[in-house]
Design an enzyme around this catalytic site. Structure first.
Site, PDB file in Angstrom:
ATOM      1  N   HIS A   1      13.909  53.049  76.516  1.00  0.00           N
ATOM      2  CA  HIS A   1      13.973  53.534  75.136  1.00  0.00           C
ATOM      3  C   HIS A   1      12.647  54.183  74.740  1.00  0.00           C
ATOM      4  O   HIS A   1      11.591  53.807  75.214  1.00  0.00           O
ATOM      5  CB  HIS A   1      14.321  52.409  74.160  1.00  0.00           C
ATOM      6  CG  HIS A   1      13.329  51.280  74.171  1.00  0.00           C
ATOM      7  ND1 HIS A   1      13.356  50.281  75.119  1.00  0.00           N
ATOM      8  CD2 HIS A   1      12.284  51.012  73.370  1.00  0.00           C
ATOM      9  CE1 HIS A   1      12.362  49.440  74.888  1.00  0.00           C
ATOM     10  NE2 HIS A   1      11.693  49.856  73.849  1.00  0.00           N
ATOM     11  N   VAL A   2      12.752  55.178  73.871  1.00  0.00           N
ATOM     12  CA  VAL A   2      11.611  55.898  73.315  1.00  0.00           C
ATOM     13  C   VAL A   2      10.670  56.380  74.430  1.00  0.00           C
ATOM     14  O   VAL A   2       9.464  56.180  74.386  1.00  0.00           O
ATOM     15  CB  VAL A   2      10.839  55.047  72.262  1.00  0.00           C
ATOM     16  CG1 VAL A   2       9.939  55.936  71.426  1.00  0.00           C
ATOM     17  CG2 VAL A   2      11.788  54.275  71.363  1.00  0.00           C
TER      18      VAL A   2
END
Length: 185
Positions: free
Chosen positions: A96-97
């Site tokens: 994620h991210v």
């Protein structure tokens, strides 16, 4: 891997058959999905340029895919990621991210949250990649992350870096050059 990425980017994707995007996925700038199997794309994903998806690929919400891009079988891209002109081989997880650009990532890798690959130098000088005994220079290139590598959260991998097979980074920071980190005990 450097030549592999360049050869992949030269493909004429306009002649490849594409699949319609799910209703809540936005295609921009000739975005198209070239599907090699089943896939799951969560809402609010944006696809720009061609994206080749292997079998059983999962893309999390709010992700931006900028092709040409290849995601192998059983690749998982988590929410809020941006993946740009890269090849990611099978069973790799980008959690994620994360920002992955102009890179080649091997099989069975795990890239935790808030990890990025830099793909240009601040001073705009050529990026030198030393691989298989030769040195190649490129205007843009991220990193080569070989199979079974683990990158924990909060790492930046500088342009031209090569992380050898089974690399396991143990702490946050900047990664550069050729890494041969030892596996966890």
């Amino acid at each position: 891997p450097v030549d592999l990425l360049e050869d992949f980017l030269k493909n004429d994707f306009s002649k490849m058959r594409s699949q319609p995007a799910p209703d809540d996925v936005r295609l921009v700038n000739n975005g198209k999905i070239i599907n090699l199997g089943n896939f799951e794309i969560q809402p609010f994903v944006v696809i720009s340029g061609p994206v080749v998806l292997g079998n059983n690929v999962k893309i999390g919400p709010f992700t931006f895919l900028r092709g040409p891009l290849f995601l192998g079988d059983n690749v998982e891209i988590g929410p809020w990621c941006e993946i740009v002109r890269s090849i990611i081989f099978s069973k790799t997880r980008v959690t994620h991210v994360d920002y992955i650009a102009d890179s080649v990532i091997g099989n069975n890798c795990w890239i935790a949250g808030h990890v990025g690959t830099a793909n240009v130098k601040i001073n705009n000088s050529p990026i030198k990649i030393k691989y298989d005994g030769s040195i190649k220079e490129r205007e843009k290139f991220g990193a080569i992350i070989e199979s079974k590598s683990i990158i924990p959260s909060l790492n930046i991998i500088l342009s031209g870096s090569v992380l050898e097979q089974d690399t396991q980074i143990t702490q946050p920071g900047m990664i550069f050059g050729r890494s041969r980190h030892k596996p966890f005990a």
